[in-house]
Enzyme design. Structure first.
Site, PDB file in Angstrom:
ATOM      1  N   ARG A 141     -13.844  -3.820   4.780  1.00 49.56           N
ATOM      2  CA  ARG A 141     -13.604  -2.501   5.363  1.00 49.56           C
ATOM      3  C   ARG A 141     -14.851  -1.622   5.277  1.00 49.56           C
ATOM      4  O   ARG A 141     -15.269  -1.010   6.234  1.00 49.56           O
ATOM      5  CB  ARG A 141     -12.441  -1.854   4.606  1.00 49.56           C
TER       6      ARG A 141
ATOM      7  N   ASN B 127      -9.998  -0.760  -5.934  1.00 51.32           N
ATOM      8  CA  ASN B 127     -10.405   0.614  -6.258  1.00 51.32           C
ATOM      9  C   ASN B 127      -9.224   1.590  -6.233  1.00 51.32           C
ATOM     10  O   ASN B 127      -9.070   2.404  -7.137  1.00 51.32           O
ATOM     11  CB  ASN B 127     -11.461   1.087  -5.248  1.00 51.32           C
TER      12      ASN B 127
ATOM     13  N   ASP C 296     -13.060  -7.992  -1.193  1.00 47.11           N
ATOM     14  CA  ASP C 296     -14.229  -7.264  -0.688  1.00 47.11           C
ATOM     15  C   ASP C 296     -15.359  -7.175  -1.713  1.00 47.11           C
ATOM     16  O   ASP C 296     -16.478  -6.820  -1.364  1.00 47.11           O
ATOM     17  CB  ASP C 296     -13.835  -5.849  -0.260  1.00 47.11           C
TER      18      ASP C 296
ATOM     19  N   ARG D 165       0.866  -1.179   0.000  1.00 55.02           N
ATOM     20  CA  ARG D 165       0.000   0.000   0.000  1.00 55.02           C
ATOM     21  C   ARG D 165       0.906   1.232   0.000  1.00 55.02           C
ATOM     22  O   ARG D 165       2.083   1.148   0.354  1.00 55.02           O
ATOM     23  CB  ARG D 165      -0.903  -0.006   1.234  1.00 55.02           C
TER      24      ARG D 165
ATOM     25  N   MET E 225      -6.403 -15.348   6.940  1.00 55.10           N
ATOM     26  CA  MET E 225      -6.541 -16.714   6.404  1.00 55.10           C
ATOM     27  C   MET E 225      -7.474 -16.761   5.195  1.00 55.10           C
ATOM     28  O   MET E 225      -7.332 -17.604   4.334  1.00 55.10           O
ATOM     29  CB  MET E 225      -7.088 -17.646   7.482  1.00 55.10           C
ATOM     30  N   ILE E 226      -8.444 -15.830   5.157  1.00 57.76           N
ATOM     31  CA  ILE E 226      -9.404 -15.921   4.061  1.00 57.76           C
ATOM     32  C   ILE E 226      -8.850 -15.385   2.743  1.00 57.76           C
ATOM     33  O   ILE E 226      -9.438 -15.581   1.688  1.00 57.76           O
ATOM     34  CB  ILE E 226     -10.767 -15.260   4.381  1.00 57.76           C
TER      35      ILE E 226
HETATM   36  N1  LIG Z   1      -6.668   8.012  -5.557  1.00 54.97           N
HETATM   37  C1  LIG Z   1      -5.499   7.434  -5.804  1.00 54.97           C
HETATM   38  N2  LIG Z   1      -4.654   7.956  -6.710  1.00 54.97           N
HETATM   39  C2  LIG Z   1      -3.469   7.378  -6.962  1.00 54.97           C
HETATM   40  N3  LIG Z   1      -3.036   6.251  -6.369  1.00 54.97           N
HETATM   41  C3  LIG Z   1      -3.825   5.687  -5.463  1.00 54.97           C
HETATM   42  C4  LIG Z   1      -5.095   6.230  -5.117  1.00 54.97           C
HETATM   43  N4  LIG Z   1      -5.655   5.454  -4.183  1.00 54.97           N
HETATM   44  C5  LIG Z   1      -4.782   4.456  -3.943  1.00 54.97           C
HETATM   45  N5  LIG Z   1      -3.696   4.592  -4.699  1.00 54.97           N
HETATM   46  C6  LIG Z   1      -2.554   3.698  -4.717  1.00 54.97           C
HETATM   47  O1  LIG Z   1      -3.002   2.430  -5.189  1.00 54.97           O
HETATM   48  C7  LIG Z   1      -2.352   1.394  -4.465  1.00 54.97           C
HETATM   49  C8  LIG Z   1      -3.369   0.436  -3.906  1.00 54.97           C
HETATM   50  O2  LIG Z   1      -4.372   1.121  -3.170  1.00 54.97           O
HETATM   51  P1  LIG Z   1      -5.066   0.485  -1.887  1.00 54.97           P
HETATM   52  O3  LIG Z   1      -4.020   0.157  -0.887  1.00 54.97           O
HETATM   53  O4  LIG Z   1      -6.145   1.389  -1.492  1.00 54.97           O
HETATM   54  O5  LIG Z   1      -5.584  -0.914  -2.381  1.00 54.97           O
HETATM   55  P2  LIG Z   1      -6.723  -1.331  -3.401  1.00 54.97           P
HETATM   56  O6  LIG Z   1      -6.185  -1.280  -4.768  1.00 54.97           O
HETATM   57  O7  LIG Z   1      -7.945  -0.516  -3.133  1.00 54.97           O
HETATM   58  O8  LIG Z   1      -6.928  -2.848  -3.001  1.00 54.97           O
HETATM   59  P3  LIG Z   1      -7.639  -3.488  -1.703  1.00 54.97           P
HETATM   60  O9  LIG Z   1      -8.990  -3.895  -2.131  1.00 54.97           O
HETATM   61  O10 LIG Z   1      -6.774  -4.602  -1.342  1.00 54.97           O
HETATM   62  O11 LIG Z   1      -7.679  -2.431  -0.633  1.00 54.97           O
HETATM   63  C9  LIG Z   1      -1.494   2.034  -3.414  1.00 54.97           C
HETATM   64  O12 LIG Z   1      -0.161   1.990  -3.854  1.00 54.97           O
HETATM   65  C10 LIG Z   1      -2.028   3.432  -3.314  1.00 54.97           C
HETATM   66  O13 LIG Z   1      -1.032   4.360  -2.966  1.00 54.97           O
HETATM   67  O1  LIG Z   2      -4.165  -5.376   6.597  1.00 57.66           O
HETATM   68  P1  LIG Z   2      -4.200  -4.925   5.191  1.00 57.66           P
HETATM   69  O2  LIG Z   2      -3.246  -5.598   4.302  1.00 57.66           O
HETATM   70  O3  LIG Z   2      -4.139  -3.452   5.066  1.00 57.66           O
HETATM   71  O4  LIG Z   2      -5.607  -5.351   4.595  1.00 57.66           O
HETATM   72  C1  LIG Z   2      -6.849  -5.271   5.242  1.00 57.66           C
HETATM   73  C2  LIG Z   2      -7.911  -4.853   4.261  1.00 57.66           C
HETATM   74  O5  LIG Z   2      -7.798  -5.529   3.045  1.00 57.66           O
HETATM   75  C3  LIG Z   2      -9.071  -5.911   2.578  1.00 57.66           C
HETATM   76  O6  LIG Z   2      -9.156  -7.286   2.683  1.00 57.66           O
HETATM   77  C4  LIG Z   2      -9.246  -5.584   1.122  1.00 57.66           C
HETATM   78  O7  LIG Z   2      -9.242  -4.244   0.919  1.00 57.66           O
HETATM   79  C5  LIG Z   2     -10.064  -5.212   3.511  1.00 57.66           C
HETATM   80  O8  LIG Z   2     -11.255  -5.894   3.712  1.00 57.66           O
HETATM   81  C6  LIG Z   2      -9.262  -5.093   4.767  1.00 57.66           C
HETATM   82  O9  LIG Z   2      -9.690  -4.033   5.565  1.00 57.66           O
END
Ligand SMILES: Nc1ncnc2c1ncn2[C@@H]1O[C@H](COP(=O)(O)OP(=O)(O)OP(=O)(O)O)[C@@H](O)[C@H]1O
Ligand SMILES: O=P(O)(O)OC[C@H]1O[C@](O)(CO)[C@@H](O)[C@@H]1O
Length: 595
Positions: free
Chosen positions: A286, A211, A241, A186, A393-394
């Site tokens: 979340r 997203n 999610d 992240r 685990m999931i």
């Molecule tokens: N609005 C945004 N603009 C640019 N980069 C973003 C934005 N939001 C998130 N990112 C980048 O995208 C990457 C992934 O974002 P995030 O950690 O929110 O996970 P995710 O893609 O939503 O997946 P998950 O469902 O696991 O949370 C990160 O490197 C984060 O910095």
């Molecule tokens: O502990 P981490 O890696 O930030 O991930 C937890 C989050 O990842 C997800 O599984 C996917 O976004 C959420 O449901 C949960 O809040």
């Protein structure tokens, strides 16, 4: 097309189509060439002419004019469940997306392509499957240079983890395990730094993520446009999610639900063997309760489900705790499943955000466990509470067979989309068909469980739980207490009476699309609440006569108080412990026989 662009109800291939895609040829000089994609034995060069027609019996290409309808249900009324009218009064009725798949004409010479793949966000079952099939498909087209970015977008900046070269040989067996072969993270370096690196002649960029990752992918696309880089950006939606708009589901979700269900079943086994056993399971989610809702239905052993989208009261007479007591008194067991993001209004959040900007939530599972223990201790009611938090685990396991297949198709289609020249797009399944969708449209807002949806109604029908709210309109159809003392029926009394009246058989029920927008006003001003109150007696009647209502309390009460006996093989007593079973006095009851 930008995210804010107005959407129309009727499909058009013109500018107002919310599913119009960006194409590389609109910004760069790149004449189409015949596809180099060959599947086994296919002789693509003989099978198509320039208009994409296929002359021979083998058909391997999707025509660029093929479309997938976003909504396949003909909604007879704007208040029909599932119609999804958004806050602007708009729906996707009539909208169509481009069908995914290989095209007869492509916009890149494969030997000049340098592709890059990245996996971002949290883990998700199936990441390795997607990486693998993306690599395979690129090679099938003839691509020689495929880079794997390590640890998400951080892989662009961290010198310790330079990109790795990928090939069929390297990724051949990575689908056998969970996790990401490339690593995830992240947070990310400044977008301009990423785009600087993309200037290393990367022509196809595949972003596997949720997203946030898609927002990142789209922002990178915009920056590349500004720098006139000839590169396509293609997303592959990943999240356990299932919180991405429009799509039937995201990969990994099925597997996560399967694993979550195992945790629930363990909680049930523990609770059913304990004296006044309470099983509590906390599941990820979340902001959206999809995993929790689906795993609840899958397990079938849940008495109470709590998700972020549906607020609940804890300690009042309408609250969860008193209802748990009632379940324990009646059945000697209570299984509760709670999503990570549920009840955040009731507990003190940790506050702040993670590296990606996602809110850090309070631990609702531990909080709820503490509240349950304290409540039953305070009323001197002996309970045995077991708390299971399967968390990672999931999502840390390899995926199940349906996700293996799903991921393979997504990975392949992402590559087809890139060669077809589409950019700022993602690939997903809609109404069981694979399509390319504009990233801005799918990330306009996260997808959440609609408490008025069919699926949520199915879920609470399964648990038999009431609404944990002070009833706005009490009715004797309520699933437990009457207006003087407690809970209203699951789904709410407003949902009991159809707001659109009896069917008018002679008139056409076809929905005029412009009706949809105006219907929002109707719904707000609807007298549905009043009607549902007035008609409560008929609802109540059907309730009393419903001997087969297996999951609700009222079937048991009416069975016992009417002196009727339970002949139903699915008698609710059957699902609970011996103390509770002894309450069933029916000699025909299968449970009495069994034990
Ligand atoms: N609005 C945004 N603009 C640019 N980069 C973003 C934005 N939001 C998130 N990112 C980048 O995208 C990457 C992934 O974002 P995030 O950690 O929110 O996970 P995710 O893609 O939503 O997946 P998950 O469902 O696991 O949370 C990160 O490197 C984060 O910095
Ligand atoms: O502990 P981490 O890696 O930030 O991930 C937890 C989050 O990842 C997800 O599984 C996917 O976004 C959420 O449901 C949960 O809040």
């Amino acid at each position: 097309m930008s995210a804010g662009k107005a959407r129309s109800f009727a499909f058009s291939d013109e500018g107002d189509d919310p599913f119009a895609l960006e194409h590389i040829s609109e910004h760069h000089d790149c004449p189409p060439i015949e596809s180099t994609y060959r599947n086994s034995g296919g002789n693509a060069s003989c099978t198509s002419n320039k208009s994409g027609d296929q002359n021979d019996m083998r058909r391997i290409y999707v025509h660029d004019d093929d479309r997938v309808l976003i909504k396949v249900v003909h909604f007879g009324h704007p208040t029909s469940v599932g119609i999804e009218i958004d806050d602007k009064g708009e729906t996707y009725v009539g909208c169509r997306a481009r069908r995914a798949g290989p095209r007869a004409w492509i916009y890149f010479q494969p030997e000049t392509v340098r592709a890059a793949i990245v996996t971002c966000g949290g883990l998700c079952p199936g990441l390795n499957d997607v990486i693998r099939q993306t690599v395979f498909s690129l090679e099938v087209y003839g691509v020689k240079e495929i880079l794997g970015l390590q640890y998400g977008f951080r892989g662009f900046a961290d010198k310790k983890y330079p990109p790795i070269m990928l090939s069929r040989k390297i990724v051949q067996r990575i689908n056998m395990v969970g996790g990401s072969f490339l690593g995830v993270s992240r947070g990310c370096p400044p977008l301009d730094d990423i785009v600087d690196k993309l200037e290393w002649k990367i022509s196809m960029f595949f972003v596997i993520g949720g997203n946030g990752s898609h927002a990142g992918a789209s922002a990178i696309y915009e920056k590349c446009q500004a720098r006139k880089l000839k590169m396509v950006v293609v997303g592959i939606p990943k999240t356990i999610d299932n919180d991405i708009q429009i799509l039937d589901k995201t990969f990994g979700f099925d597997t996560a639900v399967e694993e979550a269900q195992r945790a629930i079943n363990a909680a049930y086994i523990e609770a059913s063997s304990a004296y006044n056993g309470v099983g509590i399971v906390k599941l990820m989610g979340r902001q959206s309760g999809y995993i929790t809702m689906y795993a609840t239905i899958a397990s079938g052993q849940v008495d109470i489900v709590l998700i972020p989208e549906v607020p609940f009261l804890l300690d009042t007479q309408y609250g969860v705790l008193e209802y748990m007591k009632k379940r324990l008194e009646q059945f000697g067991i209570c299984v509760v499943v709670i999503a990570e993001g549920a009840g955040q209004d009731l507990l003190e959040g940790v506050g702040g955000t993670d590296a990606s900007g996602n809110p850090i939530l309070g631990d609702v599972g531990k909080w709820f466990y503490g509240k349950v223990k304290a409540y039953f201790a305070s009323i001197k009611f002996a309970v045995d509470v077991k708390y299971i938090d399967p968390t990672y685990m999931i999502r840390a396991r390899a995926c199940n067979s349906s996700d293996h297949i799903f991921c393979s198709i997504l990975g392949q289609n992402a590559v087809h989309g890139a060669f077809a020249g589409y950019t700022n797009v993602t690939v997903g399944v809609v109404n069981t068909h694979y399509c390319f969708l504009p990233i801005p449209e799918v990330i306009r807002k996260p997808r959440m469980v609609d408490p008025n949806s069919n699926m949520y109604h199915r879920c609470v029908t399964s648990t038999g739980q009431p609404e944990f709210q002070i009833p706005t309109c009490t009715t004797e159809a309520a699933g437990g207490k009457s207006s003087s003392g407690g809970w209203s029926a699951a789904g709410g009394s407003k949902a009991v009476v159809a707001p659109h009246g009896p069917p008018e058989r002679k008139k056409s029920l076809s929905l005029k699309l412009d009706m949809v927008a105006s219907s929002k006003l109707d719904m707000v001003a609807s007298s549905g609440d009043v009607k549902s109150c007035e008609s409560s007696s008929s609802v109540n009647n059907s309730c009393k006569s419903s001997e087969n209502n297996k999951s609700s309390d009222r079937s048991i009460t009416s069975c016992q108080s009417d002196g009727q006996q339970m002949h139903d093989a699915n008698c609710p007593m059957a699902q609970h412990n011996i103390a509770a079973r002894s309450k069933c006095h029916d000699p025909m009851c299968p449970v009495t026989h069994k034990y």
